[in-house]
Design an enzyme around this catalytic site. Sequence first.
Site, short mmCIF file in Angstrom:
data_model
loop_
_atom_site.label_atom_id
_atom_site.label_comp_id
_atom_site.label_asym_id
_atom_site.label_seq_id
_atom_site.Cartn_x
_atom_site.Cartn_y
_atom_site.Cartn_z
N ASP A 290 -20.32 66.44 -34.97
CA ASP A 290 -19.79 67.39 -35.94
C ASP A 290 -19.27 66.58 -37.13
OD1 ASP A 290 -18.69 69.61 -37.19
OD2 ASP A 290 -17.40 70.18 -35.54
N HIS A 291 -19.06 67.25 -38.24
CA HIS A 291 -18.51 66.58 -39.42
C HIS A 291 -16.99 66.53 -39.32
CE1 HIS A 291 -22.30 67.86 -41.82
NE2 HIS A 291 -22.39 66.59 -41.50
N TYR A 466 -16.55 72.64 -39.10
CA TYR A 466 -17.28 73.78 -38.50
C TYR A 466 -18.79 73.59 -38.43
CZ TYR A 466 -12.92 75.37 -40.70
OH TYR A 466 -11.63 75.45 -41.16
N HIS A 467 -19.24 72.37 -38.10
CA HIS A 467 -20.68 72.11 -38.08
C HIS A 467 -21.13 71.44 -36.78
CE1 HIS A 467 -20.21 71.77 -42.74
NE2 HIS A 467 -20.27 73.03 -42.35
N PRO A 468 -20.81 71.98 -35.60
CA PRO A 468 -21.26 71.33 -34.36
C PRO A 468 -22.78 71.45 -34.18
CG PRO A 468 -20.27 73.46 -33.86
CD PRO A 468 -20.04 73.21 -35.33
#
Length: 529
Positions: A290-291, A466-468
């Site tokens: 994730d980020h 919020y980028h898994p």
Amino acid sequence: MFDYIIIGGGSAGCVLAGRLSEDPSVRVCLLEAGPADGSVLIHCPAGLAVMAKFELNGWGQNTTPQPGLGGRQGYQPRGKVLGGSSSINAMVYVRGQHADYDHWAAEGNPGWGWEDVKPYFLKAEHNERGPDAWHGQGGPFNVADLRSPHRFSHLFTEAGVQAGEVHNTDFNGATQEGVGLYQVTHKNGERHSTAKAYLTPHLARPNLRVVTGAHATRILFEGQRAVGVEYRQGGTLQQVRATREVLLSAGALLSPQLLMLSGVGPGAALQRHGIPVLHDLPGVGAHLHDHPDVVQVLDAPNHRDLFGLSPTGMVNALRGIREWRRHRTGILTTNFAEAGGFIKSHPAEPAPDLQLHFVVGKLVDHGRKTVLGHGYSVHVCLLQPKSRGAVTLASRDPMALPLVDPNFLADPDDLRRLVRGFQRVREILAQPALARFGARELPASAAARTDAQIEQFIRQYADTIYHPVGTCRMGPGPMDVVDPELRVHGLAGLRVVDASIMPRIVSGNTNAPTVMIAEKAVDLLRAAA
């Protein structure tokens, strides 16, 4: 009985349902655990702030305690509503860097290089600026410039240029590097989720059935072939059958969970939970990444046109409600993260390795914490983290959420790059375009001056943006889960179509790439049929 059953009515699932049901001879069933997307908080862009604060239309997930974040549990908001996370996100339209997809192809995934996937981005898109070499028109997914961008968003862009960054008017064009305003997934002053783009216009199709409040509990198999889905709705277990394929689009956190609940995953782990092993596939749930992101928040009490909690702020909001209801214009058309950019943590970097989001308000703890007054915030996130974690089962109970461990900042290089990014953001904020307004960092970050202090601040405050991705990774290796056709290795009649298949995270927001993945999957399914 249906030809296709789609598990998850989110960003990918809505695309699949809308596209596959274009053929009247194909019967499609879409199962979504959440409700329909009827809330005005979804359709009014600024409603995302209310949804975030009260954790509405989401699963309410958190991470396991993160050693890299000082033992804190991080937040993992994922949409639980038609449209999925595209119904609760900040609506930023970004594809990533062209090299991201060439890297996917180089890892053993033919057909997924930039020139292969670019047509699907264009097919999906209706860009209000018009078509060109980089953008499409006529697609379902509306992409637009903000109707009423805040003056401070332009000032942030000006400050970035003063700091030596280039002004980029299109982060999805020939090059990503630079600062500017984001394009957003809006239409006529409203959020344009994948539900509104691909699903809602077609709900009357007789060959399309959409079931909300349907929590999938397991995939049904006959031998090694997926033939249906069991789901719980209103306290009752039901089953639905597929004659062609089951399409798993529950997202990077829940897709691997459902595979494991269905007996597909690392055998020893399934046995510990008393789940019979149908297919020992060790990569299910692995490679989560994730980020990681950290935010500098500035107080600007004299600039009350910025979003904030104050008497003036309340008056502005009431005026904004009236204007949005009448004309779909004004301050409530904001996505808050209006401006940003892609920059290098060091001049020697071959491509941007950091992304910035400039927020026209004081954002603390994902907006869940109430903060008085007015100000602005700047996110800096790391685009290609090296740290990897996993999604695992908490129990065999399908109603229990899985354990989510992104393993943030486990690799020291991730922290080093974020420190440089934090310092670079300070340099941008110190430029005359913004410095003249006299905003001041909140004490927590203002006290972090040395590298060691900044490292400590990051460990204390960083979290996801919020980028898994990556938990059902595409590839040919023994730890990969799907092949380049998105078929689950070793099984028939089952594909995974969502962000979980990404071999490596894209350099930017993940919503547009997830839509692309689903568009491409439709062609794969039609070719197979």
